[in-house]
Scaffold this motif. Sequence first.
Motif, PDB file in Angstrom:
ATOM      1  N   LEU A 545     -61.278 -53.537  48.047  1.00 13.29           N
ATOM      2  CA  LEU A 545     -61.906 -52.222  48.033  1.00 13.29           C
ATOM      3  C   LEU A 545     -61.675 -51.538  49.373  1.00 13.29           C
ATOM      4  CD1 LEU A 545     -63.619 -50.361  46.248  1.00 13.29           C
ATOM      5  CD2 LEU A 545     -65.659 -51.328  47.326  1.00 13.29           C
ATOM      6  N   ALA A 546     -60.979 -50.409  49.325  1.00 14.25           N
ATOM      7  CA  ALA A 546     -60.783 -49.578  50.511  1.00 14.25           C
ATOM      8  C   ALA A 546     -61.624 -48.324  50.334  1.00 14.25           C
ATOM      9  CB  ALA A 546     -59.306 -49.216  50.676  1.00 14.25           C
ATOM     10  N   TYR A 548     -62.612 -44.987  49.308  1.00 11.38           N
ATOM     11  CA  TYR A 548     -62.194 -44.013  48.289  1.00 11.38           C
ATOM     12  C   TYR A 548     -61.097 -44.527  47.356  1.00 11.38           C
ATOM     13  CZ  TYR A 548     -64.347 -41.133  51.937  1.00 11.38           C
ATOM     14  OH  TYR A 548     -65.189 -40.640  52.900  1.00 11.38           O
ATOM     15  N   GLU A 549     -60.686 -45.784  47.435  1.00  7.94           N
ATOM     16  CA  GLU A 549     -59.612 -46.241  46.555  1.00  7.94           C
ATOM     17  C   GLU A 549     -59.617 -47.761  46.453  1.00  7.94           C
ATOM     18  OE1 GLU A 549     -55.940 -44.977  48.316  1.00  7.94           O
ATOM     19  OE2 GLU A 549     -56.501 -45.727  50.284  1.00  7.94           O
ATOM     20  N   LEU A 550     -58.714 -48.271  45.611  1.00  8.59           N
ATOM     21  CA  LEU A 550     -58.561 -49.708  45.428  1.00  8.59           C
ATOM     22  C   LEU A 550     -57.140 -50.079  45.818  1.00  8.59           C
ATOM     23  CD1 LEU A 550     -60.479 -51.929  44.254  1.00  8.59           C
ATOM     24  CD2 LEU A 550     -59.215 -51.717  42.116  1.00  8.59           C
ATOM     25  N   ILE A 551     -57.004 -51.148  46.594  1.00 13.64           N
ATOM     26  CA  ILE A 551     -55.692 -51.626  47.037  1.00 13.64           C
ATOM     27  C   ILE A 551     -55.408 -52.968  46.369  1.00 13.64           C
ATOM     28  CG2 ILE A 551     -54.310 -52.405  49.000  1.00 13.64           C
ATOM     29  CD1 ILE A 551     -54.710 -49.421  49.016  1.00 13.64           C
ATOM     30  N   GLY A 552     -54.234 -53.077  45.771  1.00 14.28           N
ATOM     31  CA  GLY A 552     -53.804 -54.344  45.186  1.00 14.28           C
ATOM     32  C   GLY A 552     -52.643 -54.912  45.984  1.00 14.28           C
ATOM     33  N   ILE A 553     -52.679 -56.222  46.245  1.00 11.66           N
ATOM     34  CA  ILE A 553     -51.606 -56.888  46.991  1.00 11.66           C
ATOM     35  C   ILE A 553     -51.029 -57.992  46.115  1.00 11.66           C
ATOM     36  CG2 ILE A 553     -51.003 -58.211  49.060  1.00 11.66           C
ATOM     37  CD1 ILE A 553     -53.276 -56.872  50.523  1.00 11.66           C
ATOM     38  N   ILE A 559     -50.104 -51.951  46.174  1.00  9.41           N
ATOM     39  CA  ILE A 559     -50.321 -50.961  45.123  1.00  9.41           C
ATOM     40  C   ILE A 559     -51.599 -50.182  45.426  1.00  9.41           C
ATOM     41  CG2 ILE A 559     -50.442 -50.577  42.637  1.00  9.41           C
ATOM     42  CD1 ILE A 559     -49.577 -53.553  42.325  1.00  9.41           C
ATOM     43  N   ARG A 560     -51.492 -48.871  45.439  1.00 13.89           N
ATOM     44  CA  ARG A 560     -52.699 -48.037  45.485  1.00 13.89           C
ATOM     45  C   ARG A 560     -53.118 -47.803  44.039  1.00 13.89           C
ATOM     46  NH1 ARG A 560     -52.073 -43.070  49.081  1.00 13.89           N
ATOM     47  NH2 ARG A 560     -53.171 -44.320  50.653  1.00 13.89           N
ATOM     48  N   LEU A 599     -48.547 -45.837  55.265  1.00 11.20           N
ATOM     49  CA  LEU A 599     -49.756 -46.003  54.456  1.00 11.20           C
ATOM     50  C   LEU A 599     -50.893 -46.434  55.371  1.00 11.20           C
ATOM     51  CD1 LEU A 599     -51.421 -46.570  51.809  1.00 11.20           C
ATOM     52  CD2 LEU A 599     -50.377 -48.850  51.823  1.00 11.20           C
ATOM     53  N   SER A 600     -52.035 -45.759  55.271  1.00 14.67           N
ATOM     54  CA  SER A 600     -53.224 -46.132  56.048  1.00 14.67           C
ATOM     55  C   SER A 600     -54.424 -46.182  55.115  1.00 14.67           C
ATOM     56  CB  SER A 600     -53.485 -45.124  57.171  1.00 14.67           C
ATOM     57  OG  SER A 600     -52.448 -45.139  58.114  1.00 14.67           O
ATOM     58  N   PHE A 601     -55.245 -47.207  55.268  1.00 13.72           N
ATOM     59  CA  PHE A 601     -56.488 -47.275  54.497  1.00 13.72           C
ATOM     60  C   PHE A 601     -57.539 -48.031  55.309  1.00 13.72           C
ATOM     61  CE2 PHE A 601     -53.744 -50.794  53.191  1.00 13.72           C
ATOM     62  CZ  PHE A 601     -54.575 -51.897  53.275  1.00 13.72           C
ATOM     63  N   VAL A 602     -58.794 -47.665  55.084  1.00 14.24           N
ATOM     64  CA  VAL A 602     -59.925 -48.289  55.781  1.00 14.24           C
ATOM     65  C   VAL A 602     -60.574 -49.283  54.832  1.00 14.24           C
ATOM     66  CG1 VAL A 602     -62.157 -47.902  56.875  1.00 14.24           C
ATOM     67  CG2 VAL A 602     -60.307 -46.250  57.203  1.00 14.24           C
ATOM     68  N   CYS A 603     -60.685 -50.542  55.240  1.00 13.77           N
ATOM     69  CA  CYS A 603     -61.272 -51.584  54.404  1.00 13.77           C
ATOM     70  C   CYS A 603     -62.776 -51.362  54.251  1.00 13.77           C
ATOM     71  CB  CYS A 603     -61.018 -52.962  55.002  1.00 13.77           C
ATOM     72  SG  CYS A 603     -59.270 -53.369  55.153  1.00 13.77           S
ATOM     73  N   ALA A 604     -63.263 -51.509  53.032  1.00  9.34           N
ATOM     74  CA  ALA A 604     -64.687 -51.362  52.750  1.00  9.34           C
ATOM     75  C   ALA A 604     -65.202 -52.657  52.134  1.00  9.34           C
ATOM     76  CB  ALA A 604     -64.917 -50.186  51.800  1.00  9.34           C
ATOM     77  N   GLU A 605     -66.323 -53.136  52.625  1.00 12.88           N
ATOM     78  CA  GLU A 605     -66.979 -54.342  52.113  1.00 12.88           C
ATOM     79  C   GLU A 605     -66.127 -55.602  52.238  1.00 12.88           C
ATOM     80  OE1 GLU A 605     -68.765 -54.013  48.305  1.00 12.88           O
ATOM     81  OE2 GLU A 605     -69.539 -52.006  48.641  1.00 12.88           O
ATOM     82  N   VAL A 606     -65.089 -55.553  53.033  1.00 11.84           N
ATOM     83  CA  VAL A 606     -64.264 -56.739  53.262  1.00 11.84           C
ATOM     84  C   VAL A 606     -63.704 -56.661  54.676  1.00 11.84           C
ATOM     85  CG1 VAL A 606     -62.139 -55.695  52.379  1.00 11.84           C
ATOM     86  CG2 VAL A 606     -62.389 -58.171  52.348  1.00 11.84           C
ATOM     87  N   ASP A 607     -63.612 -57.799  55.335  1.00 13.00           N
ATOM     88  CA  ASP A 607     -63.032 -57.840  56.674  1.00 13.00           C
ATOM     89  C   ASP A 607     -61.548 -57.515  56.572  1.00 13.00           C
ATOM     90  OD1 ASP A 607     -62.143 -58.444  59.223  1.00 13.00           O
ATOM     91  OD2 ASP A 607     -63.467 -60.180  59.441  1.00 13.00           O
TER      92      ASP A 607
END
Length: 645
Positions: A545-546, A548-553, A559-560, A599-607
């Motif tokens: 969980l990032a 405003y979005e979800l990141i898949g690895i 994958i956004r 690509l830049s994203f801020v991690c939410a609820e996860v380190d």
Amino acid sequence: CVDLRVTLEQRGKQITRMIIAILLCCVVDVKKDWSDHALWWEKKKTWLLKTHWTLDKYGIQADARLLFTPQHKLLRLQLPNMKHMKVKVNFSDRVFKAVSDICKTFNIRHPEELSLLRKPRDLKKKKKKLEETEEDDLELINSHVVSGSIYSSPGLYSKTMTPTYDSRDGSPLSPTSAWFGDSPLSEGNPGILAVSQPISSPDILAKLYKHQSLLDKAKINQGWLDSSRSLMEQDVKENEVLLLRFKYHSFFDLNPKYDAIRVNQLYEQAKWAILLEEIECTEEEMMMFAALQYHINKLSIMSSDNHMNNSEKEVDEVDAALSDLEITLEGGKTSNTLGDITSIPELADYVKVFKPKKLTLKGYKQYWCTFKDITISCYKSKEEAHGTPAHQMNLRGCEVTPDVNISGQKFNIKLLIPVADGMNEIWLRCDTEKQYAHWMAACRLASKGKTMADSSYNLEVQNILSFLKMQHMNPDPQFIEPITTDINPECLVSPRYLKKYKNKQISARILEAHQNVAQMSLIEAKMRFIQAWQSLPEFGITHFLAKYELIGITYNRLIRMDASTGDAIKTWRFSNMKQWNVNWEIKMVTIEFADEPSLSFVCAEVDCKVVHEFIGGYIFLSTRAKDQNESLDEEMFYKLTSGWV
């Protein structure tokens, strides 16, 4: 533990001298091996392992509280087969090294694919927590501490690749010695590691089942431990329950001849992921998985008896080797002809193409399509194929998703093709299984930047055809087994389908699907199950969980995703990555690519360390080669994953 207050005079002494003084003063009359003990600084969460350093060099003041405690402590591990074991683990080693030692004890090759995960917390079950831990009996204590290290038999994790299973029926070579040699594990019951045990009661599945949204899956991934820090540094307590799981879905050199335990644990992880609906599959696929599971359960019960009866029969070594080759994930039957290696194969056929648009009712339109290199060109007719195409699609970096219904004769391929502002959605519809297999295999390779000249193309086609064949229903009722009491559909399919159909209907469909796999050996059935798991569209995607979005690895891309539907919005391949950086203060991950915006994203609820480790870990796994002789460059792993080495 010894609680010790350090005086000012002791701060200048080396830690080795100080420990000797402690032992002489406190335990002079106690006969015990203290070689495994070390000092732990609880406040700073640091082991004082550099015994040639002084306390002053560590920055320890006179009021510091140090614990003189064993480095090896008992840990309760839940294996992928949901069985619990007590394992003695070095709490001062980095988690990567600790997992490696655990895998050596369990005879699991390639420990870099596994890691430890904290159990997800369920507030509703908080009151029952103590009761549940008492119910889970521990089967084995795997090791003893000798001279400060885990003792195990030299033959336990041999690099000489000693076979661990019988090529005829997939059963282990010996109930104990072939798996564990002289290690303490042989005193227990090793069958729980290499032999699949059927789910004993539907209540077990019902108790574990919990419908998971994409956000729930993302929250579970918060629990992965940091591989570059020790267990004690991450507040893991003695006798705490941790999950041992395959973390990276990139299985290198998976050979059932040497990986009986590894294959079984992979099968178990896949089985539970499907039964608990952690990964989506269609109804036909669910019945195929249930049929394989039913077949494996039957053979697992029979294998021990049959193995003892057949132990003296001779087996042709060449036939056994060929049998092994056919069921490895990286091998298979090869063509008798090499073909023309100077030209790249091409596909050309009539294919129905559909480009979804908002507020449109238009369906598929038939085109003459040619597939050259990694590009699909669409023409209005075969006669116009030498002119300008009506549509052209470069598939490098695209998302390829199957949409298949065998009974409905639907063979669709969903393509999400990257463009500057996101992804273009294109659907291809094939008429036959054979056509679908060739085009799907070509699309999957093209998404990785590979052409049909790649050696894996024919194998990919065969795997797709095999996967489809297993989903066929047998039309001839005379070959279908009668429904017996030994089939328990409540333990073979997920709860969603139990609500949809009656048990008798499910049993009939499972037995019908079973005819397609009834001739498989035990080890082949497990490998087919793993292959089918790998063929699912959602396989290998780890969600985070990032903001405003979800990141898949996955093993080769980021994958956004749409957080509500899971649809891919944009995809980036690791092969196109230049570098990635982490701003630890604001938890922002920034990735730069060769020919695309960063690509830049801020991690939410996860380190963000967990996300960073997944990216670095997959890049590390991509560097593995068969000539490494099972050796690992641990320092390279830490450089790619730790963030501060």
